[in-house]
Design a protein around this motif. Structure first.
Motif, PDB file in Angstrom:
ATOM      1  N   TYR A 110       0.835  -1.198   0.000  1.00 57.83           N
ATOM      2  CA  TYR A 110       0.000   0.000   0.000  1.00 57.83           C
ATOM      3  C   TYR A 110       0.871   1.250   0.000  1.00 57.83           C
ATOM      4  O   TYR A 110       1.984   1.268   0.551  1.00 57.83           O
ATOM      5  CB  TYR A 110      -0.898   0.036   1.239  1.00 57.83           C
ATOM      6  CG  TYR A 110      -2.031  -0.962   1.223  1.00 57.83           C
ATOM      7  CD1 TYR A 110      -3.151  -0.768   0.422  1.00 57.83           C
ATOM      8  CD2 TYR A 110      -1.981  -2.099   2.033  1.00 57.83           C
ATOM      9  CE1 TYR A 110      -4.195  -1.679   0.416  1.00 57.83           C
ATOM     10  CE2 TYR A 110      -3.024  -3.020   2.030  1.00 57.83           C
ATOM     11  CZ  TYR A 110      -4.125  -2.799   1.220  1.00 57.83           C
ATOM     12  OH  TYR A 110      -5.152  -3.709   1.202  1.00 57.83           O
ATOM     13  N   MET A 112       0.324   5.464   0.890  1.00 57.11           N
ATOM     14  CA  MET A 112      -0.523   6.557   1.366  1.00 57.11           C
ATOM     15  C   MET A 112       0.110   7.891   0.981  1.00 57.11           C
ATOM     16  O   MET A 112       1.289   8.131   1.276  1.00 57.11           O
ATOM     17  CB  MET A 112      -0.698   6.504   2.884  1.00 57.11           C
ATOM     18  CG  MET A 112      -1.442   7.729   3.452  1.00 57.11           C
ATOM     19  SD  MET A 112      -1.415   7.820   5.256  1.00 57.11           S
ATOM     20  CE  MET A 112      -2.583   6.504   5.655  1.00 57.11           C
ATOM     21  N   ASN A 113      -0.655   8.734   0.331  1.00 56.49           N
ATOM     22  CA  ASN A 113      -0.232  10.100   0.087  1.00 56.49           C
ATOM     23  C   ASN A 113      -0.419  10.867   1.398  1.00 56.49           C
ATOM     24  O   ASN A 113      -1.542  11.052   1.862  1.00 56.49           O
ATOM     25  CB  ASN A 113      -1.059  10.729  -1.032  1.00 56.49           C
ATOM     26  CG  ASN A 113      -0.577  12.105  -1.416  1.00 56.49           C
ATOM     27  OD1 ASN A 113      -0.312  12.952  -0.570  1.00 56.49           O
ATOM     28  ND2 ASN A 113      -0.461  12.341  -2.717  1.00 56.49           N
ATOM     29  N   THR A 116      -2.767  14.018   1.315  1.00 54.40           N
ATOM     30  CA  THR A 116      -4.215  13.861   1.126  1.00 54.40           C
ATOM     31  C   THR A 116      -4.816  12.756   1.985  1.00 54.40           C
ATOM     32  O   THR A 116      -6.029  12.726   2.190  1.00 54.40           O
ATOM     33  CB  THR A 116      -4.527  13.536  -0.353  1.00 54.40           C
ATOM     34  OG1 THR A 116      -3.964  12.255  -0.682  1.00 54.40           O
ATOM     35  CG2 THR A 116      -3.940  14.597  -1.268  1.00 54.40           C
ATOM     36  N   ASP A 118      -4.971   9.735   0.994  1.00 53.85           N
ATOM     37  CA  ASP A 118      -5.458   8.712   0.074  1.00 53.85           C
ATOM     38  C   ASP A 118      -4.529   7.494   0.093  1.00 53.85           C
ATOM     39  O   ASP A 118      -3.299   7.635   0.068  1.00 53.85           O
ATOM     40  CB  ASP A 118      -5.532   9.262  -1.348  1.00 53.85           C
ATOM     41  CG  ASP A 118      -6.576  10.356  -1.485  1.00 53.85           C
ATOM     42  OD1 ASP A 118      -7.522  10.381  -0.682  1.00 53.85           O
ATOM     43  OD2 ASP A 118      -6.437  11.200  -2.402  1.00 53.85           O
ATOM     44  N   ILE A 119      -5.118   6.296   0.102  1.00 50.77           N
ATOM     45  CA  ILE A 119      -4.372   5.043   0.137  1.00 50.77           C
ATOM     46  C   ILE A 119      -4.613   4.284  -1.157  1.00 50.77           C
ATOM     47  O   ILE A 119      -5.753   4.125  -1.595  1.00 50.77           O
ATOM     48  CB  ILE A 119      -4.774   4.178   1.342  1.00 50.77           C
ATOM     49  CG1 ILE A 119      -4.453   4.920   2.659  1.00 50.77           C
ATOM     50  CG2 ILE A 119      -4.061   2.833   1.315  1.00 50.77           C
ATOM     51  CD1 ILE A 119      -4.913   4.191   3.901  1.00 50.77           C
ATOM     52  N   THR A 120      -3.539   3.821  -1.790  1.00 49.48           N
ATOM     53  CA  THR A 120      -3.604   3.099  -3.056  1.00 49.48           C
ATOM     54  C   THR A 120      -2.923   1.742  -2.914  1.00 49.48           C
ATOM     55  O   THR A 120      -1.851   1.644  -2.306  1.00 49.48           O
ATOM     56  CB  THR A 120      -2.905   3.892  -4.177  1.00 49.48           C
ATOM     57  OG1 THR A 120      -3.484   5.197  -4.269  1.00 49.48           O
ATOM     58  CG2 THR A 120      -3.036   3.181  -5.511  1.00 49.48           C
TER      59      THR A 120
END
Length: 336
Positions: A110, A112-113, A116, A118-120
């Motif tokens: 994973y 995480m930005n 922001t 946001d998790i990708t």
């Protein structure tokens, strides 16, 4: 009668005591178990959890970032899979990266930005846990594709583009993590006659070329080389899979090789102007400019590096757990 000198006299090492000469702090956390802490610009990332035997149950279920000056801890993620734990935490000012694994073949990377939140999901694999490295927007990892091959990948996190850099047919190199610092990527690969090649790749070019157009530089370690570490200029490695039988080696110019020490622990790293490593019960540093050795733990305190990411910049992170200690004790040494 003239007595001939031995062809290879053992290297005499004078070790200084720096346990009171540099800044030493403790990681103040409510978590009992601390796994793979890594430092970056005044912060430390680690996975952790409550007490218990790591081998019997999932313990490392949370990912935290610790502010060294403020002595504050922020839990930024939890394991999201059944029987999952978090490993391979890596971070910088923009990204937080981790591996969520249940040790049974489910491994998810994973990102995480941090700006922001946001998790990708970057990648997943069903075999061994991949080893992760991060610098800037570049995430690098090695993962097992099948029982016969492993692959080295790089991902531009801003674009989500993944490129395979090399496929390893030998598990010796396929399980060996790369090293990255600034825009320099280092990894070890098979050469000829059982020897190795250390490959160095600049991820940026003067003319803005794409990654496919960049050229690898090959460094001859003059033998076997495994587990490379770098600060972008200096490169270190060991020459045997068994650290107790290995020599820790260093090159500053890609040609001349320095034998630093022997019989060291598995973990070592390259800082700003030193190599940090474990030898016996001591956390050692070698300053190559002064050719000086020192230990940073007090002589009555046994110490060991926490992971291959223990040494970064000015920081060295090390455990000082006493036998049967119920809580992990993580020391933060700032080598100024």
């Amino acid at each position: 009668m003239e007595i001939e000198k031995a062809e290879h006299e053992p290297k005499k090492i004078v070790i200084e005591d720096l346990s009171n000469s540099h800044r030493h702090l403790l990681l103040e956390t409510k978590l009992q178990r601390i796994n793979e802490p890594v430092a970056f610009r005044g912060e430390i990332m680690y996975s952790g959890g409550g007490g218990g035997n790591i081998e019997d149950q999932e313990v490392l279920t949370q990912l935290a970032i610790y502010d060294i000056e403020g002595q504050s801890e922020d839990i930024i993620a939890d394991s999201g899979i059944k029987f999952g734990e978090i490993y391979e935490g890596r971070f910088n000012e923009k990204w937080a990266i981790w591996l969520d694994t249940n040790h049974l073949g489910e491994n998810i990377i994973y990102a995480m930005n941090r700006n922001t939140g946001d998790i990708t999901e970057i990648d997943s694999c069903e075999h061994n846990k991949p080893k992760l490295k991060l610098w800037g927007d570049d995430l690098v990892w090695v993962k097992q594709g099948d029982i016969e091959s492993d692959s080295l990948y790089i991902c531009d996190l801003t674009k989500g583009e993944v490129v395979a850099l090399e496929v390893f047919d030998s598990p010796t190199y396929g399980t060996c993590p790369p090293a990255i610092w600034e825009d320099t990527l280092i990894w070890s690969s098979a050469g000829e006659n059982g020897n190795s090649i250390i490959k160095r790749l600049s991820l940026q070019s003067d003319d803005g070329s794409m990654l496919d157009d960049l050229v690898e530089e090959h460094i001859d370690p003059k033998g076997f080389a495994i587990y490379p570490a770098t600060n972008g200029r200096a490169i270190a490695w060991i020459d045997n899979l068994n650290p107790k039988e290995a020599t820790l080696k260093l090159t500053l110019d890609g040609e001349n090789i320095i034998d630093v020490d022997e019989g060291i622990g598995r973990f070592f790293g390259v800082g700003d102007n030193f190599i940090g490593y474990t030898k016996g019960d001591d956390v050692m540093v070698y300053f190559w400019e002064e050719e000086k050795y020192a230990h940073i733990n007090p002589k009555d305190v046994a110490g060991r590096l926490t992971s291959s990411e223990s040494v970064k910049g000015q920081y060295i992170l090390w455990y000082s757990n006493a036998p049967n200690e119920s809580k992990d004790i993580v020391n933060i040494s700032v080598i100024e």
